[in-house]
Design a protein around this motif. Sequence first.
Motif, PDB file in Angstrom:
ATOM      1  N   VAL A 127       0.843  -1.193   0.000  1.00  0.00           N
ATOM      2  CA  VAL A 127       0.000   0.000   0.000  1.00  0.00           C
ATOM      3  C   VAL A 127       0.873   1.237   0.000  1.00  0.00           C
ATOM      4  N   GLY A 128       0.549   2.174  -0.871  1.00  0.00           N
ATOM      5  CA  GLY A 128       1.283   3.430  -0.964  1.00  0.00           C
ATOM      6  C   GLY A 128       0.920   4.142  -2.252  1.00  0.00           C
ATOM      7  N   PRO A 129       1.448   5.330  -2.490  1.00  0.00           N
ATOM      8  CA  PRO A 129       1.195   6.015  -3.764  1.00  0.00           C
ATOM      9  C   PRO A 129       1.747   5.192  -4.929  1.00  0.00           C
ATOM     10  N   ARG A 130       1.003   5.127  -6.012  1.00  0.00           N
ATOM     11  CA  ARG A 130       1.460   4.337  -7.163  1.00  0.00           C
ATOM     12  C   ARG A 130       2.721   4.947  -7.762  1.00  0.00           C
ATOM     13  N   PRO A 131       3.706   4.124  -8.128  1.00  0.00           N
ATOM     14  CA  PRO A 131       4.941   4.657  -8.712  1.00  0.00           C
ATOM     15  C   PRO A 131       4.690   5.183 -10.114  1.00  0.00           C
ATOM     16  N   GLU A 132       5.333   6.280 -10.435  1.00  0.00           N
ATOM     17  CA  GLU A 132       5.145   6.897 -11.742  1.00  0.00           C
ATOM     18  C   GLU A 132       6.483   7.001 -12.454  1.00  0.00           C
ATOM     19  N   ARG A 133       6.441   7.210 -13.753  1.00  0.00           N
ATOM     20  CA  ARG A 133       7.658   7.375 -14.539  1.00  0.00           C
ATOM     21  C   ARG A 133       8.191   8.797 -14.393  1.00  0.00           C
ATOM     22  N   ALA A 134       9.505   8.935 -14.477  1.00  0.00           N
ATOM     23  CA  ALA A 134      10.150  10.240 -14.305  1.00  0.00           C
ATOM     24  C   ALA A 134       9.632  11.246 -15.333  1.00  0.00           C
ATOM     25  N   PHE A 135       9.341  10.775 -16.543  1.00  0.00           N
ATOM     26  CA  PHE A 135       8.860  11.659 -17.608  1.00  0.00           C
ATOM     27  C   PHE A 135       7.577  12.374 -17.186  1.00  0.00           C
ATOM     28  N   PHE A 136       6.624  11.608 -16.615  1.00  0.00           N
ATOM     29  CA  PHE A 136       5.352  12.211 -16.212  1.00  0.00           C
ATOM     30  C   PHE A 136       5.484  13.008 -14.917  1.00  0.00           C
ATOM     31  N   ILE A 137       6.368  12.582 -14.025  1.00  0.00           N
ATOM     32  CA  ILE A 137       6.584  13.344 -12.786  1.00  0.00           C
ATOM     33  C   ILE A 137       7.053  14.756 -13.107  1.00  0.00           C
ATOM     34  N   GLU A 138       7.949  14.880 -14.063  1.00  0.00           N
ATOM     35  CA  GLU A 138       8.426  16.209 -14.455  1.00  0.00           C
ATOM     36  C   GLU A 138       7.290  17.061 -15.005  1.00  0.00           C
ATOM     37  N   GLN A 139       6.368  16.449 -15.733  1.00  0.00           N
ATOM     38  CA  GLN A 139       5.214  17.189 -16.243  1.00  0.00           C
ATOM     39  C   GLN A 139       4.300  17.619 -15.104  1.00  0.00           C
ATOM     40  N   PHE A 140       4.035  16.694 -14.174  1.00  0.00           N
ATOM     41  CA  PHE A 140       3.116  16.999 -13.079  1.00  0.00           C
ATOM     42  C   PHE A 140       3.668  18.099 -12.183  1.00  0.00           C
ATOM     43  N   LYS A 141       4.984  18.142 -12.009  1.00  0.00           N
ATOM     44  CA  LYS A 141       5.606  19.132 -11.128  1.00  0.00           C
ATOM     45  C   LYS A 141       5.392  20.550 -11.616  1.00  0.00           C
ATOM     46  N   GLU A 142       5.187  20.717 -12.924  1.00  0.00           N
ATOM     47  CA  GLU A 142       4.972  22.047 -13.471  1.00  0.00           C
ATOM     48  C   GLU A 142       3.679  22.664 -12.937  1.00  0.00           C
ATOM     49  N   GLU A 143       2.641  21.847 -12.781  1.00  0.00           N
ATOM     50  CA  GLU A 143       1.363  22.342 -12.289  1.00  0.00           C
ATOM     51  C   GLU A 143       1.155  22.029 -10.811  1.00  0.00           C
ATOM     52  N   LEU A 144       1.838  20.994 -10.306  1.00  0.00           N
ATOM     53  CA  LEU A 144       1.665  20.563  -8.912  1.00  0.00           C
ATOM     54  C   LEU A 144       3.033  20.583  -8.231  1.00  0.00           C
ATOM     55  N   PRO A 145       3.439  21.721  -7.678  1.00  0.00           N
ATOM     56  CA  PRO A 145       4.771  21.824  -7.068  1.00  0.00           C
ATOM     57  C   PRO A 145       4.995  20.839  -5.923  1.00  0.00           C
ATOM     58  N   TYR A 146       3.889  20.378  -5.286  1.00  0.00           N
ATOM     59  CA  TYR A 146       4.028  19.484  -4.142  1.00  0.00           C
ATOM     60  C   TYR A 146       3.962  18.006  -4.545  1.00  0.00           C
ATOM     61  N   TYR A 147       4.016  17.729  -5.827  1.00  0.00           N
ATOM     62  CA  TYR A 147       3.838  16.354  -6.290  1.00  0.00           C
ATOM     63  C   TYR A 147       4.918  15.424  -5.746  1.00  0.00           C
ATOM     64  N   THR A 148       6.141  15.937  -5.577  1.00  0.00           N
ATOM     65  CA  THR A 148       7.237  15.074  -5.143  1.00  0.00           C
ATOM     66  C   THR A 148       7.118  14.676  -3.673  1.00  0.00           C
ATOM     67  N   TYR A 149       6.198  15.270  -2.911  1.00  0.00           N
ATOM     68  CA  TYR A 149       6.015  14.857  -1.519  1.00  0.00           C
ATOM     69  C   TYR A 149       5.575  13.399  -1.423  1.00  0.00           C
ATOM     70  N   ARG A 150       4.903  12.912  -2.456  1.00  0.00           N
ATOM     71  CA  ARG A 150       4.455  11.513  -2.445  1.00  0.00           C
ATOM     72  C   ARG A 150       5.632  10.545  -2.539  1.00  0.00           C
ATOM     73  N   LEU A 151       6.833  11.062  -2.866  1.00  0.00           N
ATOM     74  CA  LEU A 151       8.021  10.221  -2.958  1.00  0.00           C
ATOM     75  C   LEU A 151       8.686  10.020  -1.603  1.00  0.00           C
ATOM     76  N   MET A 152       8.116  10.602  -0.550  1.00  0.00           N
ATOM     77  CA  MET A 152       8.706  10.465   0.781  1.00  0.00           C
ATOM     78  C   MET A 152       8.456   9.079   1.377  1.00  0.00           C
ATOM     79  N   VAL A 153       7.509   8.324   0.797  1.00  0.00           N
ATOM     80  CA  VAL A 153       7.231   6.961   1.270  1.00  0.00           C
ATOM     81  C   VAL A 153       7.390   5.999   0.096  1.00  0.00           C
TER      82      VAL A 153
END
Length: 498
Positions: free
Chosen positions: A365-391
């Motif tokens: 159980v945890g946030p679903r893993p994503e590809r780096a390509f899409f994470i970079e896209q999401f970070k543009e609109e969601l600055p806090y997106y990388t917080y899900r990488l803390m677990v």
Amino acid sequence: MKLFRQGWLKLAVFLLDVGGVYTSYLLAYQLKFSGRIPADEWASFLGYAPWLGLLTAVTYYFFNLYDFAGRRKPALLLYNLVLAHLLFVAELVVVNYWLKTFSLPRSVVAAAFVAQVLFTFVLRLLLFYIQAKGSGRRKALVIVSGHSSDLLMLDKLRQTGAPWLEITRVITVATITESEVSRQTGIDWREAEVLIIGHGVPEEIRSECIREAGERQMEVLLIPGFYELYLVKAEAQQIDDLLVYSIMPPHPTFPERLFKRGLDILCSSLLLILTSPLLLAMLLLIPATSKGGALYVQERVGQLGKPFRLLKFRSMIDKAEQSTGPVLAGEGDHRITPLGRMIRATRIDELPQLFNVLSGQMSLVGPRPERAFFIEQFKEELPYYTYRLMVKPGLTGLAQVMAGYTTTPADKLRYDLMYMKNYSLLLDLKILFQTLLVVLSREQARGVKQDVEDKKRPEPAWAAAGESSPQRGRLQTGNGIRTVKSGGTTDEKQMEST
């Protein structure tokens, strides 16, 4: 809605549920033995009676059957109830096999199953009726910004919130002070019973609107931002006479991590053993039905941004992204093979990730893993997106059981952050049980539609400036407040500038 958040109501329903299961089994015995239950059968029933109450409480809890605060449809409730009762019967059979101290006639179990489903469904339909009469179909005032996420939220409310909410007025805010809200400029509070505030509305406007709604005893539905989510379970402290909130990063304690890892190893090992015939069948069938290997290895981003190799059964044609680059699977995607559609719908393609869990790269159980390509896209609109990488990323998660495949990244991020702030071993178990609902639901397995494949949904057509729908009022953003009143004549539907 406050009534349905009270603990005493949940306790009362639990006692009725327990009474219902006992009544169901007693009726089933009466039917089987024509009103004369043999002494040995009666003694057997008394022997496993405590298990009936315990299994009822545990199973219903894990399937959210004591959550009465949400606005849910009866059809979904019936689906949850049937699945919960099927699992309840399976648990009872396992207990019977384990203890071997009582008899469990199959005809009694079948008759009690039907009676129990009917009783619990009628009871919750009654609660649904009370809830609908008390708070259903309430007039709603919606305040949104011109941001596309707010307009998408409004579109969802109109499509799926109709049984509960009648949107009487929509107000878009661009530049306005809180004093103008308090002077009720362009806002007729008398028409509304519920206030809905979009995520993009400025903080000072939200605060003033909530204050005004509080004075009028109105329910407020707030789309939370990162700030509100981060305050969940914040600890109140005092420095002299100064009240402060202590906010710690969402990180499980050492005992929590230890128990979570133990659960991961135990459950993934058992699941690999139980599904080994299916795993072997896929290893043979996938290469036999389409060109390429059975397994698909893809690099994903794990805890603290560390990449790892995620395993999946291949559900698409070989080298599906060779000419396009990273592209999310779409609804009716031609790249998905016939066998791939079946294994994606049943989540069989995710089973090899149990090896990722066993190796410690992922958790159950945890946030679903994503590809780096899409994470970079999401970070543009969601600055806090990388917080899900803390677990650690998970095989399933709160976003997967509460949302769908096509849910926007922003909404999924809210669920992920809510999970991280409320983490407990009990929550993990609850999510694992509810994953059964997702696995059996084809709706949540569908690929993204064309308009969200790049994770940037356009504004709904009816919300575009200068456009209107016959069923919906015109909405246009700009300076000041603009309002839309639903219903009435054509003139009443037109945009009113204040």
